[in-house]
Scaffold this motif. Structure first.
Motif, PDB file in Angstrom:
ATOM      1  N   GLN A   1       0.821  -1.217   0.000  1.00  0.00           N
ATOM      2  CA  GLN A   1       0.000   0.000   0.000  1.00  0.00           C
ATOM      3  C   GLN A   1       0.857   1.271   0.000  1.00  0.00           C
ATOM      4  OE1 GLN A   1       0.106  -2.521   2.289  1.00  0.00           O
ATOM      5  NE2 GLN A   1      -1.062  -1.919   4.112  1.00  0.00           N
ATOM      6  N   ILE A   2       2.107   1.154   0.446  1.00  0.00           N
ATOM      7  CA  ILE A   2       3.048   2.278   0.365  1.00  0.00           C
ATOM      8  C   ILE A   2       3.713   2.295  -1.002  1.00  0.00           C
ATOM      9  CG2 ILE A   2       5.176   3.262   1.309  1.00  0.00           C
ATOM     10  CD1 ILE A   2       4.401   2.055   4.008  1.00  0.00           C
ATOM     11  N   GLU A   3       4.074   1.124  -1.462  1.00  0.00           N
ATOM     12  CA  GLU A   3       4.737   0.995  -2.762  1.00  0.00           C
ATOM     13  C   GLU A   3       3.895   1.605  -3.878  1.00  0.00           C
ATOM     14  OE1 GLU A   3       5.764  -2.868  -5.264  1.00  0.00           O
ATOM     15  OE2 GLU A   3       6.997  -2.739  -3.440  1.00  0.00           O
ATOM     16  N   LYS A   4       2.589   1.510  -3.741  1.00  0.00           N
ATOM     17  CA  LYS A   4       1.683   2.086  -4.741  1.00  0.00           C
ATOM     18  C   LYS A   4       1.933   3.585  -4.904  1.00  0.00           C
ATOM     19  CE  LYS A   4      -2.487   3.113  -3.507  1.00  0.00           C
ATOM     20  NZ  LYS A   4      -3.914   3.075  -3.092  1.00  0.00           N
ATOM     21  N   HIS A   5       2.137   4.276  -3.799  1.00  0.00           N
ATOM     22  CA  HIS A   5       2.372   5.720  -3.853  1.00  0.00           C
ATOM     23  C   HIS A   5       3.793   6.038  -4.329  1.00  0.00           C
ATOM     24  CE1 HIS A   5      -1.476   6.692  -2.032  1.00  0.00           C
ATOM     25  NE2 HIS A   5      -1.254   5.754  -1.129  1.00  0.00           N
ATOM     26  N   LEU A   6       4.737   5.172  -3.996  1.00  0.00           N
ATOM     27  CA  LEU A   6       6.102   5.360  -4.497  1.00  0.00           C
ATOM     28  C   LEU A   6       6.134   5.226  -6.019  1.00  0.00           C
ATOM     29  CD1 LEU A   6       8.211   3.379  -1.850  1.00  0.00           C
ATOM     30  CD2 LEU A   6       7.603   5.810  -1.871  1.00  0.00           C
ATOM     31  N   LYS A   7       5.348   4.303  -6.538  1.00  0.00           N
ATOM     32  CA  LYS A   7       5.277   4.134  -7.993  1.00  0.00           C
ATOM     33  C   LYS A   7       4.588   5.334  -8.647  1.00  0.00           C
ATOM     34  CE  LYS A   7       5.481  -0.921  -8.132  1.00  0.00           C
ATOM     35  NZ  LYS A   7       4.744  -2.186  -8.414  1.00  0.00           N
ATOM     36  N   SER A   8       3.615   5.905  -7.951  1.00  0.00           N
ATOM     37  CA  SER A   8       2.973   7.119  -8.457  1.00  0.00           C
ATOM     38  C   SER A   8       3.985   8.258  -8.528  1.00  0.00           C
ATOM     39  CB  SER A   8       1.800   7.516  -7.547  1.00  0.00           C
ATOM     40  OG  SER A   8       1.249   8.757  -7.946  1.00  0.00           O
ATOM     41  N   TYR A   9       4.816   8.363  -7.508  1.00  0.00           N
ATOM     42  CA  TYR A   9       5.899   9.362  -7.490  1.00  0.00           C
ATOM     43  C   TYR A   9       6.859   9.107  -8.648  1.00  0.00           C
ATOM     44  CZ  TYR A   9       9.858  12.031  -5.542  1.00  0.00           C
ATOM     45  OH  TYR A   9      10.898  12.915  -5.346  1.00  0.00           O
ATOM     46  N   LEU A  10       7.179   7.853  -8.852  1.00  0.00           N
ATOM     47  CA  LEU A  10       8.090   7.471  -9.928  1.00  0.00           C
ATOM     48  C   LEU A  10       7.524   7.855 -11.290  1.00  0.00           C
ATOM     49  CD1 LEU A  10      10.744   5.830 -10.553  1.00  0.00           C
ATOM     50  CD2 LEU A  10       9.281   3.825 -10.757  1.00  0.00           C
ATOM     51  N   ASP A  11       6.250   7.558 -11.499  1.00  0.00           N
ATOM     52  CA  ASP A  11       5.629   7.779 -12.811  1.00  0.00           C
ATOM     53  C   ASP A  11       5.291   9.245 -13.073  1.00  0.00           C
ATOM     54  OD1 ASP A  11       5.763   5.062 -13.276  1.00  0.00           O
ATOM     55  OD2 ASP A  11       3.716   4.677 -12.586  1.00  0.00           O
ATOM     56  N   ASN A  12       4.865   9.948 -12.029  1.00  0.00           N
ATOM     57  CA  ASN A  12       4.354  11.306 -12.237  1.00  0.00           C
ATOM     58  C   ASN A  12       5.354  12.415 -11.920  1.00  0.00           C
ATOM     59  OD1 ASN A  12       1.454  10.762 -12.940  1.00  0.00           O
ATOM     60  ND2 ASN A  12       1.522   9.732 -10.964  1.00  0.00           N
ATOM     61  N   CYS A  13       6.214  12.192 -10.935  1.00  0.00           N
ATOM     62  CA  CYS A  13       7.157  13.235 -10.533  1.00  0.00           C
ATOM     63  C   CYS A  13       8.498  13.119 -11.245  1.00  0.00           C
ATOM     64  CB  CYS A  13       7.383  13.193  -9.020  1.00  0.00           C
ATOM     65  SG  CYS A  13       5.893  13.456  -8.048  1.00  0.00           S
ATOM     66  N   LEU A  14       8.968  11.901 -11.427  1.00  0.00           N
ATOM     67  CA  LEU A  14      10.286  11.694 -12.021  1.00  0.00           C
ATOM     68  C   LEU A  14      10.237  11.600 -13.540  1.00  0.00           C
ATOM     69  CD1 LEU A  14      11.815   9.209  -9.425  1.00  0.00           C
ATOM     70  CD2 LEU A  14      11.895  11.704  -9.468  1.00  0.00           C
ATOM     71  N   ASN A  15       9.060  11.727 -14.080  1.00  0.00           N
ATOM     72  CA  ASN A  15       8.898  11.797 -15.528  1.00  0.00           C
ATOM     73  C   ASN A  15       9.574  13.063 -16.056  1.00  0.00           C
ATOM     74  OD1 ASN A  15       7.541  12.311 -18.175  1.00  0.00           O
ATOM     75  ND2 ASN A  15       6.356  10.512 -17.576  1.00  0.00           N
ATOM     76  N   ASP A  16      10.086  13.003 -17.290  1.00  0.00           N
ATOM     77  CA  ASP A  16      10.682  14.209 -17.887  1.00  0.00           C
ATOM     78  C   ASP A  16       9.661  15.333 -18.001  1.00  0.00           C
ATOM     79  OD1 ASP A  16      13.106  12.978 -18.084  1.00  0.00           O
ATOM     80  OD2 ASP A  16      12.948  12.508 -20.224  1.00  0.00           O
ATOM     81  N   TYR A  17       8.394  14.957 -18.097  1.00  0.00           N
ATOM     82  CA  TYR A  17       7.304  15.932 -18.136  1.00  0.00           C
ATOM     83  C   TYR A  17       6.345  15.600 -16.992  1.00  0.00           C
ATOM     84  CZ  TYR A  17       9.261  16.802 -22.730  1.00  0.00           C
ATOM     85  OH  TYR A  17      10.123  17.098 -23.759  1.00  0.00           O
ATOM     86  N   PRO A  18       6.667  16.069 -15.786  1.00  0.00           N
ATOM     87  CA  PRO A  18       5.881  15.693 -14.601  1.00  0.00           C
ATOM     88  C   PRO A  18       4.413  16.076 -14.713  1.00  0.00           C
ATOM     89  CG  PRO A  18       7.365  17.520 -14.120  1.00  0.00           C
ATOM     90  CD  PRO A  18       7.748  17.010 -15.457  1.00  0.00           C
ATOM     91  N   ARG A  19       3.597  15.271 -14.073  1.00  0.00           N
ATOM     92  CA  ARG A  19       2.151  15.482 -14.079  1.00  0.00           C
ATOM     93  C   ARG A  19       1.678  15.785 -12.667  1.00  0.00           C
ATOM     94  NH1 ARG A  19       3.012  11.048 -17.649  1.00  0.00           N
ATOM     95  NH2 ARG A  19       2.938   9.613 -15.873  1.00  0.00           N
TER      96      ARG A  19
END
Length: 225
Positions: free
Chosen positions: A126-144
Protein backbone atom coordinates in the motif's frame (compact mmCIF):
# COMPACT_ATOMS: atom_id res chain seq x y z
CA UNK A 1 46.98 54.23 -28.91
CA UNK A 2 47.78 53.85 -25.21
CA UNK A 3 44.25 54.98 -24.38
CA UNK A 4 42.79 52.39 -26.75
CA UNK A 5 44.84 49.65 -25.10
CA UNK A 6 43.68 50.82 -21.66
CA UNK A 7 40.04 50.82 -22.76
CA UNK A 8 40.47 47.38 -24.29
CA UNK A 9 41.98 46.09 -21.05
CA UNK A 10 39.11 47.52 -19.00
CA UNK A 11 36.59 46.01 -21.38
CA UNK A 12 38.25 42.59 -21.06
CA UNK A 13 38.18 42.85 -17.27
CA UNK A 14 34.49 43.74 -17.31
CA UNK A 15 33.75 40.82 -19.62
CA UNK A 16 35.71 38.48 -17.37
CA UNK A 17 33.88 39.71 -14.26
CA UNK A 18 30.52 39.32 -15.98
CA UNK A 19 31.42 35.80 -17.11
CA UNK A 20 32.51 34.69 -13.64
CA UNK A 21 29.46 36.31 -12.06
CA UNK A 22 27.14 34.51 -14.47
CA UNK A 23 29.04 31.26 -13.95
CA UNK A 24 28.65 31.54 -10.16
CA UNK A 25 24.95 32.25 -10.59
CA UNK A 26 24.47 29.14 -12.74
CA UNK A 27 26.42 27.03 -10.24
CA UNK A 28 24.22 28.32 -7.42
CA UNK A 29 21.05 27.60 -9.38
CA UNK A 30 22.31 24.09 -10.12
CA UNK A 31 22.92 23.50 -6.42
CA UNK A 32 19.40 24.70 -5.62
CA UNK A 33 17.94 22.27 -8.17
CA UNK A 34 19.99 19.42 -6.70
CA UNK A 35 18.99 20.26 -3.13
CA UNK A 36 15.30 20.61 -4.04
CA UNK A 37 15.04 17.26 -5.82
CA UNK A 38 17.09 15.37 -3.25
CA UNK A 39 15.33 16.87 -0.24
CA UNK A 40 11.91 16.19 -1.73
CA UNK A 41 12.90 12.55 -2.23
CA UNK A 42 14.15 12.25 1.35
CA UNK A 43 10.91 13.81 2.61
CA UNK A 44 8.93 11.21 0.66
CA UNK A 45 10.96 8.35 2.13
CA UNK A 46 10.65 9.74 5.66
CA UNK A 47 6.86 9.87 5.46
CA UNK A 48 6.75 6.44 3.81
CA UNK A 49 8.83 5.12 6.73
CA UNK A 50 6.41 6.69 9.22
CA UNK A 51 3.53 4.91 7.51
CA UNK A 52 5.48 1.64 7.45
CA UNK A 53 6.17 1.94 11.18
CA UNK A 54 2.45 2.33 11.78
CA UNK A 55 1.67 -0.73 9.69
CA UNK A 56 4.31 -2.72 11.56
CA UNK A 57 2.62 -1.91 14.88
CA UNK A 58 -0.92 -2.37 13.65
CA UNK A 59 -1.17 -6.00 14.72
CA UNK A 60 0.27 -5.51 18.20
CA UNK A 61 -1.21 -2.15 19.21
CA UNK A 62 -4.83 -1.23 19.87
CA UNK A 63 -6.79 1.58 18.25
CA UNK A 64 -4.32 2.09 15.42
CA UNK A 65 -6.90 2.58 12.66
CA UNK A 66 -7.08 6.36 13.01
CA UNK A 67 -3.30 6.71 13.16
CA UNK A 68 -2.84 4.48 10.10
CA UNK A 69 -5.33 6.60 8.17
CA UNK A 70 -3.54 9.82 9.13
CA UNK A 71 -0.14 8.39 8.21
CA UNK A 72 -1.57 7.25 4.88
CA UNK A 73 -2.99 10.72 4.27
CA UNK A 74 0.41 12.28 4.97
CA UNK A 75 1.94 10.12 2.26
CA UNK A 76 -0.83 11.05 -0.17
CA UNK A 77 -0.27 14.73 0.58
CA UNK A 78 3.48 14.37 0.10
CA UNK A 79 3.12 12.82 -3.36
CA UNK A 80 0.63 15.55 -4.29
CA UNK A 81 3.08 18.19 -3.06
CA UNK A 82 6.04 16.52 -4.77
CA UNK A 83 4.27 16.63 -8.12
CA UNK A 84 3.83 20.41 -7.71
CA UNK A 85 7.50 20.80 -6.77
CA UNK A 86 8.64 18.84 -9.82
CA UNK A 87 6.35 20.81 -12.11
CA UNK A 88 7.76 24.03 -10.70
CA UNK A 89 11.33 22.82 -11.21
CA UNK A 90 10.58 21.94 -14.80
CA UNK A 91 9.26 25.45 -15.40
CA UNK A 92 12.27 27.00 -13.67
CA UNK A 93 14.78 25.00 -15.70
CA UNK A 94 13.19 24.68 -19.14
CA UNK A 95 14.81 27.81 -20.60
CA UNK A 96 18.32 26.89 -19.46
CA UNK A 97 19.89 23.85 -21.17
CA UNK A 98 22.44 23.56 -18.37
CA UNK A 99 19.87 23.64 -15.58
CA UNK A 100 17.56 21.33 -17.48
CA UNK A 101 20.40 18.84 -17.89
CA UNK A 102 21.07 19.03 -14.15
CA UNK A 103 17.39 18.49 -13.37
CA UNK A 104 17.13 15.45 -15.64
CA UNK A 105 20.27 13.92 -14.14
CA UNK A 106 18.92 14.40 -10.62
CA UNK A 107 15.65 12.78 -11.63
CA UNK A 108 17.47 9.79 -13.12
CA UNK A 109 19.55 9.37 -9.97
CA UNK A 110 16.47 9.46 -7.75
CA UNK A 111 14.67 7.13 -10.15
CA UNK A 112 17.47 4.56 -9.81
CA UNK A 113 17.46 4.85 -6.02
CA UNK A 114 13.69 4.45 -5.88
CA UNK A 115 13.62 1.48 -8.25
CA UNK A 116 16.18 -0.23 -6.04
CA UNK A 117 14.03 0.44 -2.96
CA UNK A 118 10.94 -0.96 -4.69
CA UNK A 119 12.86 -3.99 -5.92
CA UNK A 120 14.07 -4.75 -2.40
CA UNK A 121 10.49 -4.55 -1.05
CA UNK A 122 11.43 -2.18 1.75
CA UNK A 123 7.83 -0.97 2.03
CA UNK A 124 4.41 -2.59 2.17
CA UNK A 125 2.35 -2.82 -1.06
CA UNK A 126 0.00 0.00 0.00
CA UNK A 127 3.05 2.28 0.36
CA UNK A 128 4.74 0.99 -2.76
CA UNK A 129 1.68 2.09 -4.74
CA UNK A 130 2.37 5.72 -3.85
CA UNK A 131 6.10 5.36 -4.50
CA UNK A 132 5.28 4.13 -7.99
CA UNK A 133 2.97 7.12 -8.46
CA UNK A 134 5.90 9.36 -7.49
CA UNK A 135 8.09 7.47 -9.93
CA UNK A 136 5.63 7.78 -12.81
CA UNK A 137 4.35 11.31 -12.24
CA UNK A 138 7.16 13.24 -10.53
CA UNK A 139 10.29 11.69 -12.02
CA UNK A 140 8.90 11.80 -15.53
CA UNK A 141 10.68 14.21 -17.89
CA UNK A 142 7.30 15.93 -18.14
CA UNK A 143 5.88 15.69 -14.60
CA UNK A 144 2.15 15.48 -14.08
CA UNK A 145 0.19 17.06 -11.27
CA UNK A 146 -1.12 14.53 -8.75
CA UNK A 147 -4.17 15.45 -6.72
CA UNK A 148 -5.20 12.22 -5.02
CA UNK A 149 -7.99 12.61 -2.44
CA UNK A 150 -7.40 11.98 1.24
CA UNK A 151 -9.02 9.20 3.20
CA UNK A 152 -11.80 10.28 5.56
CA UNK A 153 -10.92 10.41 9.25
CA UNK A 154 -13.36 9.79 12.08
CA UNK A 155 -12.05 12.31 14.56
CA UNK A 156 -11.40 15.99 14.07
CA UNK A 157 -7.71 16.72 13.51
CA UNK A 158 -5.91 18.19 16.50
CA UNK A 159 -2.64 20.09 16.60
CA UNK A 160 -0.87 21.03 19.77
CA UNK A 161 1.78 23.68 20.29
CA UNK A 162 4.62 21.15 20.14
CA UNK A 163 3.52 19.95 16.71
CA UNK A 164 3.27 23.49 15.35
CA UNK A 165 6.70 24.38 16.74
CA UNK A 166 8.25 21.32 15.09
CA UNK A 167 6.66 22.26 11.78
CA UNK A 168 7.94 25.83 11.92
CA UNK A 169 11.37 24.57 12.95
CA UNK A 170 11.47 22.23 9.95
CA UNK A 171 10.47 25.04 7.58
CA UNK A 172 13.07 27.35 9.11
CA UNK A 173 15.83 24.76 8.71
CA UNK A 174 14.95 24.23 5.05
CA UNK A 175 14.90 27.98 4.42
CA UNK A 176 18.30 28.27 6.08
CA UNK A 177 19.74 25.57 3.83
CA UNK A 178 18.48 27.39 0.74
CA UNK A 179 19.99 30.62 2.07
CA UNK A 180 23.34 28.93 2.73
CA UNK A 181 23.39 27.48 -0.79
CA UNK A 182 22.58 30.86 -2.33
CA UNK A 183 25.44 32.44 -0.38
CA UNK A 184 27.84 29.71 -1.47
CA UNK A 185 28.39 28.47 2.08
CA UNK A 186 27.35 24.89 1.37
CA UNK A 187 26.50 22.61 -1.52
CA UNK A 188 23.71 20.09 -1.88
CA UNK A 189 24.69 16.88 -0.11
CA UNK A 190 25.36 13.96 -2.41
CA UNK A 191 23.15 10.91 -1.93
CA UNK A 192 24.24 7.29 -1.96
CA UNK A 193 22.23 4.09 -1.64
CA UNK A 194 23.74 3.45 1.78
CA UNK A 195 22.79 6.98 2.92
CA UNK A 196 19.24 6.42 1.74
CA UNK A 197 18.97 3.01 3.42
CA UNK A 198 20.24 4.56 6.65
CA UNK A 199 17.75 7.42 6.33
CA UNK A 200 14.87 4.95 6.01
CA UNK A 201 16.02 2.78 8.92
CA UNK A 202 16.55 5.74 11.25
CA UNK A 203 13.14 7.16 10.41
CA UNK A 204 11.49 3.75 10.90
CA UNK A 205 13.16 3.41 14.29
CA UNK A 206 12.18 6.92 15.41
CA UNK A 207 8.59 6.55 14.20
CA UNK A 208 8.24 3.17 15.90
CA UNK A 209 9.20 4.65 19.27
CA UNK A 210 6.98 7.71 18.82
CA UNK A 211 3.99 5.55 17.98
CA UNK A 212 4.63 3.27 20.94
CA UNK A 213 4.92 6.28 23.22
CA UNK A 214 1.66 7.64 21.83
CA UNK A 215 -0.04 4.35 22.64
CA UNK A 216 1.34 4.26 26.17
CA UNK A 217 0.16 7.82 26.84
CA UNK A 218 -3.22 7.13 25.29
CA UNK A 219 -2.72 9.91 22.76
CA UNK A 220 -5.28 9.99 19.95
CA UNK A 221 -3.42 12.25 17.57
CA UNK A 222 -0.50 11.63 15.29
CA UNK A 223 2.40 14.01 15.84
CA UNK A 224 4.98 12.52 13.50
CA UNK A 225 6.65 15.32 11.56
Amino acid sequence: MILDQHQSSNYSQIQSQQYHSKSRQIETEEQIVKFTIRQDFLNLLAIAADYQAGLNLQGSQKNMEQIITMLHNKLILQVNLSSSIHLDQQQQCKNSPQLNETLIKEKRDVENFLKSIIKEKKFAPQIEKHLKSYLDNCLNDYPRLVNDPLNPVKNKAEFNQETIQKLFCSISQTDQKYSDIQRGKVQAKELSQSDIDKHIEERLHAAHHKLQDRQERGCNICQLI
